[in-house]
Motif scaffolding. Sequence first.
Motif, PDB file in Angstrom:
ATOM      1  N   MET A   1       0.849  -1.178   0.000  1.00  0.00           N
ATOM      2  CA  MET A   1       0.000   0.000   0.000  1.00  0.00           C
ATOM      3  C   MET A   1       0.893   1.240   0.000  1.00  0.00           C
ATOM      4  SD  MET A   1      -2.855   1.264   2.814  1.00  0.00           S
ATOM      5  CE  MET A   1      -3.969  -0.075   2.523  1.00  0.00           C
ATOM      6  N   SER A   2       0.583   2.194  -0.856  1.00  0.00           N
ATOM      7  CA  SER A   2       1.372   3.425  -0.930  1.00  0.00           C
ATOM      8  C   SER A   2       1.070   4.322   0.268  1.00  0.00           C
ATOM      9  CB  SER A   2       1.060   4.179  -2.227  1.00  0.00           C
ATOM     10  OG  SER A   2      -0.220   4.799  -2.140  1.00  0.00           O
ATOM     11  N   ARG A   3       1.950   5.270   0.498  1.00  0.00           N
ATOM     12  CA  ARG A   3       1.721   6.227   1.579  1.00  0.00           C
ATOM     13  C   ARG A   3       0.431   7.009   1.318  1.00  0.00           C
ATOM     14  NH1 ARG A   3       1.798   7.535   6.797  1.00  0.00           N
ATOM     15  NH2 ARG A   3       2.238   9.742   7.118  1.00  0.00           N
ATOM     16  N   PHE A   4       0.195   7.399   0.072  1.00  0.00           N
ATOM     17  CA  PHE A   4      -1.051   8.098  -0.257  1.00  0.00           C
ATOM     18  C   PHE A   4      -2.254   7.239   0.126  1.00  0.00           C
ATOM     19  CE2 PHE A   4      -4.587   8.573  -3.255  1.00  0.00           C
ATOM     20  CZ  PHE A   4      -5.026   9.831  -2.886  1.00  0.00           C
ATOM     21  N   ASP A   5      -2.228   5.955  -0.216  1.00  0.00           N
ATOM     22  CA  ASP A   5      -3.349   5.067   0.100  1.00  0.00           C
ATOM     23  C   ASP A   5      -3.593   4.995   1.612  1.00  0.00           C
ATOM     24  OD1 ASP A   5      -4.047   4.348  -2.542  1.00  0.00           O
ATOM     25  OD2 ASP A   5      -2.457   2.840  -2.589  1.00  0.00           O
ATOM     26  N   GLU A   6      -2.520   4.962   2.394  1.00  0.00           N
ATOM     27  CA  GLU A   6      -2.656   4.946   3.858  1.00  0.00           C
ATOM     28  C   GLU A   6      -3.316   6.226   4.358  1.00  0.00           C
ATOM     29  OE1 GLU A   6       1.076   4.387   5.908  1.00  0.00           O
ATOM     30  OE2 GLU A   6       1.746   2.982   4.374  1.00  0.00           O
ATOM     31  N   VAL A   7      -2.793   7.337   3.890  1.00  0.00           N
ATOM     32  CA  VAL A   7      -3.225   8.646   4.387  1.00  0.00           C
ATOM     33  C   VAL A   7      -4.637   8.983   3.917  1.00  0.00           C
ATOM     34  CG1 VAL A   7      -2.723  11.115   4.201  1.00  0.00           C
ATOM     35  CG2 VAL A   7      -0.883   9.509   4.686  1.00  0.00           C
ATOM     36  N   VAL A   8      -4.974   8.653   2.698  1.00  0.00           N
ATOM     37  CA  VAL A   8      -6.302   9.011   2.192  1.00  0.00           C
ATOM     38  C   VAL A   8      -7.395   8.267   2.957  1.00  0.00           C
ATOM     39  CG1 VAL A   8      -6.596   7.352   0.281  1.00  0.00           C
ATOM     40  CG2 VAL A   8      -7.546   9.668   0.088  1.00  0.00           C
ATOM     41  N   GLN A   9      -7.105   7.071   3.457  1.00  0.00           N
ATOM     42  CA  GLN A   9      -8.093   6.341   4.255  1.00  0.00           C
ATOM     43  C   GLN A   9      -8.408   7.103   5.548  1.00  0.00           C
ATOM     44  OE1 GLN A   9      -9.907   3.833   3.133  1.00  0.00           O
ATOM     45  NE2 GLN A   9      -8.730   4.124   1.254  1.00  0.00           N
ATOM     46  N   ILE A  10      -7.395   7.686   6.142  1.00  0.00           N
ATOM     47  CA  ILE A  10      -7.605   8.490   7.363  1.00  0.00           C
ATOM     48  C   ILE A  10      -8.464   9.704   7.034  1.00  0.00           C
ATOM     49  CG2 ILE A  10      -6.487   9.853   9.165  1.00  0.00           C
ATOM     50  CD1 ILE A  10      -3.974   8.030   8.674  1.00  0.00           C
ATOM     51  N   VAL A  11      -8.151  10.356   5.936  1.00  0.00           N
ATOM     52  CA  VAL A  11      -8.902  11.557   5.546  1.00  0.00           C
ATOM     53  C   VAL A  11     -10.358  11.215   5.233  1.00  0.00           C
ATOM     54  CG1 VAL A  11      -9.074  13.416   3.830  1.00  0.00           C
ATOM     55  CG2 VAL A  11      -6.862  12.834   4.842  1.00  0.00           C
ATOM     56  N   PHE A  12     -10.608  10.088   4.574  1.00  0.00           N
ATOM     57  CA  PHE A  12     -11.997   9.676   4.327  1.00  0.00           C
ATOM     58  C   PHE A  12     -12.753   9.517   5.643  1.00  0.00           C
ATOM     59  CE2 PHE A  12     -10.906   7.799  -0.022  1.00  0.00           C
ATOM     60  CZ  PHE A  12     -11.593   8.792  -0.709  1.00  0.00           C
ATOM     61  N   CYS A  13     -12.111   8.963   6.661  1.00  0.00           N
ATOM     62  CA  CYS A  13     -12.757   8.818   7.970  1.00  0.00           C
ATOM     63  C   CYS A  13     -13.043  10.182   8.599  1.00  0.00           C
ATOM     64  CB  CYS A  13     -11.889   7.980   8.899  1.00  0.00           C
ATOM     65  SG  CYS A  13     -11.795   6.246   8.434  1.00  0.00           S
ATOM     66  N   LEU A  14     -12.156  11.133   8.391  1.00  0.00           N
ATOM     67  CA  LEU A  14     -12.348  12.476   8.942  1.00  0.00           C
ATOM     68  C   LEU A  14     -13.452  13.236   8.202  1.00  0.00           C
ATOM     69  CD1 LEU A  14      -8.593  13.476   9.373  1.00  0.00           C
ATOM     70  CD2 LEU A  14     -10.216  12.916  11.203  1.00  0.00           C
ATOM     71  N   GLU A  15     -13.584  12.995   6.915  1.00  0.00           N
ATOM     72  CA  GLU A  15     -14.527  13.748   6.088  1.00  0.00           C
ATOM     73  C   GLU A  15     -15.961  13.237   6.153  1.00  0.00           C
ATOM     74  OE1 GLU A  15     -14.508  16.520   4.519  1.00  0.00           O
ATOM     75  OE2 GLU A  15     -12.403  16.979   4.719  1.00  0.00           O
TER      76      GLU A  15
ATOM     77  N   ASP B   1       4.456  13.687  -1.848  1.00  0.00           N
ATOM     78  CA  ASP B   1       5.449  12.631  -2.101  1.00  0.00           C
ATOM     79  C   ASP B   1       6.856  13.078  -1.724  1.00  0.00           C
ATOM     80  OD1 ASP B   1       3.860  10.506  -2.957  1.00  0.00           O
ATOM     81  OD2 ASP B   1       3.811  11.226  -5.024  1.00  0.00           O
ATOM     82  N   GLU B   2       7.080  14.395  -1.661  1.00  0.00           N
ATOM     83  CA  GLU B   2       8.400  14.925  -1.321  1.00  0.00           C
ATOM     84  C   GLU B   2       8.529  15.267   0.163  1.00  0.00           C
ATOM     85  OE1 GLU B   2       9.675  18.073  -4.034  1.00  0.00           O
ATOM     86  OE2 GLU B   2       8.144  17.377  -5.450  1.00  0.00           O
ATOM     87  N   LEU B   3       7.448  15.158   0.899  1.00  0.00           N
ATOM     88  CA  LEU B   3       7.445  15.498   2.321  1.00  0.00           C
ATOM     89  C   LEU B   3       7.666  14.248   3.161  1.00  0.00           C
ATOM     90  CD1 LEU B   3       4.343  17.883   2.374  1.00  0.00           C
ATOM     91  CD2 LEU B   3       6.755  18.544   2.375  1.00  0.00           C
ATOM     92  N   PRO B   4       8.424  14.381   4.253  1.00  0.00           N
ATOM     93  CA  PRO B   4       8.619  13.218   5.125  1.00  0.00           C
ATOM     94  C   PRO B   4       7.366  12.935   5.949  1.00  0.00           C
ATOM     95  CG  PRO B   4       9.660  15.145   6.080  1.00  0.00           C
ATOM     96  CD  PRO B   4       9.142  15.564   4.726  1.00  0.00           C
ATOM     97  N   GLN B   5       7.299  11.718   6.450  1.00  0.00           N
ATOM     98  CA  GLN B   5       6.228  11.370   7.373  1.00  0.00           C
ATOM     99  C   GLN B   5       6.519  12.001   8.721  1.00  0.00           C
ATOM    100  OE1 GLN B   5       5.458   7.144   7.636  1.00  0.00           O
ATOM    101  NE2 GLN B   5       5.892   6.846   5.473  1.00  0.00           N
ATOM    102  N   PRO B   6       5.610  12.492   9.465  1.00  0.00           N
ATOM    103  CA  PRO B   6       4.183  12.597   9.243  1.00  0.00           C
ATOM    104  C   PRO B   6       3.756  13.942   8.639  1.00  0.00           C
ATOM    105  CG  PRO B   6       4.614  13.160  11.513  1.00  0.00           C
ATOM    106  CD  PRO B   6       5.956  12.862  10.866  1.00  0.00           C
ATOM    107  N   ILE B   7       4.732  14.734   8.216  1.00  0.00           N
ATOM    108  CA  ILE B   7       4.408  16.046   7.624  1.00  0.00           C
ATOM    109  C   ILE B   7       3.503  15.865   6.411  1.00  0.00           C
ATOM    110  CG2 ILE B   7       5.363  18.177   6.633  1.00  0.00           C
ATOM    111  CD1 ILE B   7       6.188  17.714   9.588  1.00  0.00           C
ATOM    112  N   ASP B   8       3.743  14.817   5.623  1.00  0.00           N
ATOM    113  CA  ASP B   8       2.926  14.568   4.434  1.00  0.00           C
ATOM    114  C   ASP B   8       1.447  14.478   4.790  1.00  0.00           C
ATOM    115  OD1 ASP B   8       3.222  12.080   5.730  1.00  0.00           O
ATOM    116  OD2 ASP B   8       3.680  10.987   3.883  1.00  0.00           O
ATOM    117  N   PHE B   9       1.138  13.726   5.842  1.00  0.00           N
ATOM    118  CA  PHE B   9      -0.252  13.581   6.278  1.00  0.00           C
ATOM    119  C   PHE B   9      -0.837  14.913   6.745  1.00  0.00           C
ATOM    120  CE2 PHE B   9      -2.830  13.053  10.219  1.00  0.00           C
ATOM    121  CZ  PHE B   9      -4.037  12.787   9.595  1.00  0.00           C
ATOM    122  N   LEU B  10      -0.087  15.630   7.582  1.00  0.00           N
ATOM    123  CA  LEU B  10      -0.595  16.892   8.126  1.00  0.00           C
ATOM    124  C   LEU B  10      -0.863  17.914   7.030  1.00  0.00           C
ATOM    125  CD1 LEU B  10       1.705  17.228  11.260  1.00  0.00           C
ATOM    126  CD2 LEU B  10      -0.679  16.462  11.191  1.00  0.00           C
ATOM    127  N   VAL B  11       0.041  18.023   6.081  1.00  0.00           N
ATOM    128  CA  VAL B  11      -0.127  18.990   4.989  1.00  0.00           C
ATOM    129  C   VAL B  11      -1.271  18.552   4.067  1.00  0.00           C
ATOM    130  CG1 VAL B  11       1.002  20.025   2.972  1.00  0.00           C
ATOM    131  CG2 VAL B  11       2.245  19.834   5.136  1.00  0.00           C
TER     132      VAL B  11
END
Length: 179
Positions: free
Chosen positions: A1-15, A75-85
């Motif tokens: 699973m890509s980092r985007f796939d991980e993070v977007v699942q969290i955002v779907f739960c928030l939205e 994709d250029e941001l480190p974890q967890p900055i990528d998620f927060l941004v």
Amino acid sequence: MSRFDEVVQIVFCLEGGLSDNPADKGGRTNLGITQSTLVNARKHIPQLPERVDALTVFQAKAIYKLFYWDAVKCDELPQPIDFLVFDAAVNCGIGGAGMQLQRALNKSGHNLAVDGAIGPATMAAMKYSHKNEPWRIVGAILVERVAWHNAIIGRDKSQLVFIHGWLNRILKNASEVGL
């Protein structure tokens, strides 16, 4: 699973799902995608439905990837900055996410223009701060997110109705990144 796939699942739960709160300046929204965002996205992805009501998770994910994740260079941001941004981009717009990151970096001694564009100077400052004080920059980003929403309420008191949701989302962000 890509980092985007991980993070977007969290955002779907928030939205959540379909929403049409009359006080919400974004208007009718489904899966975090506003009707106006969908209209714009259809110019690039013509097979999308005309109305947010018909939007699928798969389609919303494609919009998130192109118009949010890629737009703020996650994709250029480190974890967890990528998620927060990324989450800030979804919740506050891509320019808002960029400005929050720049203000947070400036609190760590940088002198960035707060223009919302995550360009080479912002990226270099972020990489330096993340390497030298990773949790300080994470905390500063979350503080800037709170300030962002307070400023919205300061400009328009009718938006106070959303403060609990916004603050809960920021707290969930903090929990997701281990704070």
